[in-house]
Design an enzyme around this catalytic site. Structure first.
Site, PDB file in Angstrom:
ATOM      1  N   TYR A 188      13.031  10.500  13.653  1.00  0.00           N
ATOM      2  CA  TYR A 188      13.433  11.367  12.782  1.00  0.00           C
ATOM      3  C   TYR A 188      14.001  12.528  13.028  1.00  0.00           C
ATOM      4  O   TYR A 188      13.779  13.262  14.267  1.00  0.00           O
ATOM      5  CB  TYR A 188      11.921  12.008  11.942  1.00  0.00           C
ATOM      6  CG  TYR A 188      12.098  12.690  11.125  1.00  0.00           C
ATOM      7  CD1 TYR A 188      12.342  12.560   9.844  1.00  0.00           C
ATOM      8  CD2 TYR A 188      11.905  14.274  11.070  1.00  0.00           C
ATOM      9  CE1 TYR A 188      12.561  13.456   8.751  1.00  0.00           C
ATOM     10  CE2 TYR A 188      12.024  15.217  10.076  1.00  0.00           C
ATOM     11  CZ  TYR A 188      12.256  14.786   8.938  1.00  0.00           C
ATOM     12  OH  TYR A 188      12.267  15.638   7.897  1.00  0.00           O
ATOM     13  N   ASP A 283      17.666  14.602  20.698  1.00  0.00           N
ATOM     14  CA  ASP A 283      16.822  15.205  19.773  1.00  0.00           C
ATOM     15  C   ASP A 283      15.542  15.788  20.463  1.00  0.00           C
ATOM     16  O   ASP A 283      14.682  15.091  20.544  1.00  0.00           O
ATOM     17  CB  ASP A 283      16.623  14.578  18.557  1.00  0.00           C
ATOM     18  CG  ASP A 283      15.715  15.445  17.420  1.00  0.00           C
ATOM     19  OD1 ASP A 283      15.159  16.350  17.898  1.00  0.00           O
ATOM     20  OD2 ASP A 283      15.546  14.898  16.368  1.00  0.00           O
ATOM     21  N   LYS A 311      10.670  24.323  17.349  1.00  0.00           N
ATOM     22  CA  LYS A 311       9.473  24.418  17.568  1.00  0.00           C
ATOM     23  C   LYS A 311       8.968  25.206  18.656  1.00  0.00           C
ATOM     24  O   LYS A 311       8.856  26.588  18.486  1.00  0.00           O
ATOM     25  CB  LYS A 311       8.824  22.855  17.703  1.00  0.00           C
ATOM     26  CG  LYS A 311       9.021  22.153  16.760  1.00  0.00           C
ATOM     27  CD  LYS A 311       8.080  20.549  16.958  1.00  0.00           C
ATOM     28  CE  LYS A 311       8.527  19.773  15.481  1.00  0.00           C
ATOM     29  NZ  LYS A 311       8.102  20.164  14.075  1.00  0.00           N
TER      30      LYS A 311
END
Length: 471
Positions: A188, A283, A311
Site C-alpha cells: 500500500y 516506501d 509516521k
C-alpha cells in the site's frame, strides 16, 4: 536479522537493553490514574459509550470514521472510541484499558504522549502552530534524516505518506522520462490513483483500478507483480523495455500482514532497476526508523534511489517526506521543473515531534530492546496458538510483527489470503475483552514501542492463551 521460524528469519539474543522506565502514575493524565487504580478489579467489559458515539458518528462521517480500517469491518462489531493514551496503554471512553500494539499505526515507537516530546511541543506551540514559511526546525530534522537514511542526500517534507509516495512517483517519471511503474500486490502506497490497483493473475501486465472513481487512464501505466516474485518482475521489464520509470515497494510488507522479503529479493530489484535505467523506490513509511535507525535499507544493506517516509518522523503528528540522490531531488521545484507543494509542509509542531522522537531512537540499545520484546511477544503468541491446536505462522523484525492463522511460509498477499480470517476475528474480539488492542484486520502489521515492558508482553501472551482455548 531478527524473526521467528515461518518467515525465514533468525533471532539473536546477546543484547544490551535500552533503559525504559515504566510511566509513573504522576506522568499520566489524572483520569488515567483513577482508571489504573480500579482496573485491578475486573469489571464487566462494556463498550456502551463507544457504541453510542459511533452511532452518532455514522450520521456525520462516511461509515462513521475518517479512515476505513478503523471501522472494524473485517473483525465485526463497532470500533472503539478512545479517550487517552500514555506509554504502551490506551483508555477508551468507557474506561477500558488496553495494551496497545497499533501505536497509531506505527508512529508511537517511543510510546504514546512521551513527556519530553510533549514538553517540546508545548514550547513550540507558544511560538505558533503554522508559519507557511521556512523555519529552522525544518533544517534540523532534514539533517537528522539525511544523516540516518543511506539513500537520502536531499529531502522534501510533506504532510502524509500518501503525499510522499505521490511526490516520489512524479519525480521518478520526471527524472527518467518514462511513465510505467511496477508495484506489488499487497503493498500500500497511499490512496493516490496510480497506486489503487488490484493485483493478481488476471492483471499481471495491466493495472486495473481497485476503487470506483479511479479512471483507467490513471492506472494504465501501473504494472503489478506478486511480492517476492522475481520472475514476474523480469517478464515485466522484458515486455516493457525502456518504458519503466520505477519499481516501488514496501521493503517489508506491512499492509498485507507482516511479510518480509525473501533472501536476495531486494538485491535483485536493485540490480534489475539499474540494468534497465529505472529507479528503485523504498516506501519506508512504516519501516523507516523502525527496523533500524536508517530504516529497512540499513537493515538489509540495500540502497534505493528514492525513499518515502512518514509516521515516526512526525512523532505522532501528520507528516511525510520523500528523498534520495541529490541529482534526482534537484528536479523538484523550485530547484527544478517538477512541481510539488504543500501549505503545511514542514509544520513546526510536526518537525519538533520528529526531532525529539529521533533523538530518543539514537540512544544506545533501543533497537535491541525492540527486538527482544517483540520476539518474546511473537514467539509467545505462536507457541500458545500451536499448543492449543491452531495452525499459526508469523514473524517480526525489531518493532514490527505479524501472525497468521495458517501454516507458513507467507511470501506474498496471495499466501496471506489463505489465513483463517474468521478465526482471526474471533481471536481479535476476545483479546479486546482481555485488554489487548491489535490492528482490526488480519492484513495489518503490529507494532511495539520502547514503552512496552516485559509485564505487558507476559500479560498479552497469557491473555492469548486463554482466548486460544476458547476459539
Amino acid at each position: 536479522m531478527a524473526g521467528v521460524s515461518g518467515v525465514g528469519l533468525s533471532w539473536s539474543s546477546n543484547i544490551s537493553l535500552c533503559p525504559v522506565p515504566k510511566p509513573s502514575p504522576a506522568s499520566r493524565p489524572v483520569s488515567s490514574v483513577v482508571k489504573m487504580a480500579v482496573s485491578v478489579e475486573k469489571k464487566p467489559f462494556s463498550l456502551q459509550k463507544s457504541e453510542e458515539i459511533f452511532t452518532a458518528a455514522k450520521e456525520l462521517m462516511p461509515g462513521g470514521v475518517n479512515s476505513p480500517v478503523r471501522a472494524f469491518k473485517s473483525v465485526g462489531g463497532q470500533p472503539i472510541v478512545f479517550d487517552s493514551v500514555k506509554g504502551s496503554r490506551m483508555w477508551d471512553v468507557d474506561g477500558n484499558e488496553y495494551i496497545d500494539y497499533v501505536g497509531s499505526w506505527g508512529p508511537a515507537i517511543i510510546g504514546h504522549a512521551d513527556d519530553k516530546v510533549n514538553s517540546a511541543l508545548i514550547e513550540t506551540l507558544k511560538k505558533g502552530t503554522s508559519f507557511g514559511a521556512p523555519c529552522l526546525l525544518e533544517n534540523i530534522l532534514a539533517e537528522m534524516v539525511i544523516e540516518a537514511v543511506p539513500s537520502i542526500e536531499m529531502v522534501r517534507f510533506v504532510n502524509s505518506g500518501t503525499e510522499a509516495c505521490m511526490g516520489a512517483l512524479r519525480l521518478a517519471r520526471a527524472f527518467t522520462g518514462h511513465e510505467k511503474i511496477i508495484k506489488f500486490e499487497g503493498c500500500y502506497h497511499g490512496h493516490a490513483d496510480p497506486f489503487l490497483v488490484k493485483a493478481g493473475s488476471g492483471v499481471a501486465t495491466l493495472g486495473l483500478p481497485d476503487s470506483p472513481g479511479v479512471p483507467k487512464g490513471a492506472t494504465f501505466e501501473t504494472l503489478t507483480s506478486p511480492y517476492n516474485d522475481a520472475e514476474t518482475v523480469k517478464s515485466l521489464f522484458e515486455s516493457n523495455k525502456g518504458e519503466i520509470a520505477a519499481v516501488i515497494l514496501e521493503p517489508v510488507v506491512g499492509n498485507a500482514g507482516f511479510i518480509p522479503p525473501k533472501p536476495d529479493f531486494l538485491s535483485f530489484l536493485r540490480q534489475i532497476t539499474k540494468d534497465n535505467g529505472a529507479l528503485l523506490i523504498f516506501d519506508e513509511v512504516m519501516t523507516g526508523f523502525r527496523l533500524a535507525f536508517g530504516g529497512a535499507q540499513e537493515y538489509f544493506g540495500i540502497t534505493p534511489d528514492l525513499t518515502t517516509l512518514g509516521k515516526i518522523i512526525g512523532g505522532g503528528l501528520p507528516v511525510g517526506a520523500y528523498g534520495g540522490r541529490r541529482d534526482i531531488m534537484e528536479m523538484v521545484a523550485p530547484a527544478g521543473p517538477m512541481y510539488q507543494a504543500g501549505t503545511l509542509s514542514g509544520n513546526p509542531l510536526a518537525m519538533t515531534a520528529g526531532i525529539h522522537t529521533l533523538r530518543r531512537l539514537k540512544e544506545a540499545g533501543c533497537y535491541e530492546y525492540l527486538d527482544k520484546i517483540t520476539g518474546d511477544l511473537v514467539r509467545g503468541i505462536l507457541d500458545a496458538g500451536r499448543d492449543a491446536g491452531h495452525e499459526m505462522s508469523g514473524g517480526f523484525i525489531r518493532g514490527m510483527f505479524g501472525f497468521f492463522f495458517m501454516e507458513g511460509p507467507v511470501y506474498n498477499f496471495g499466501d496471506a489470503k489463505k489465513s483463517d480470517t474468521a478465526k482471526f476475528a474471533r481471536f481479535y474480539r476476545g483479546m479486546l475483552e482481555e485488554g489487548v488492542y491489535f490492528a482490526p484486520s488480519q492484513f495489518e502489521a503490529g507494532f511495539t514501542s520502547l514503552a512496552h515492558t516485559a509485564h505487558d508482553i507476559e500479560q498479552t501472551v497469557e491473555a492469548a492463551k486463554r482466548i486460544f482455548q476458547r476459539i
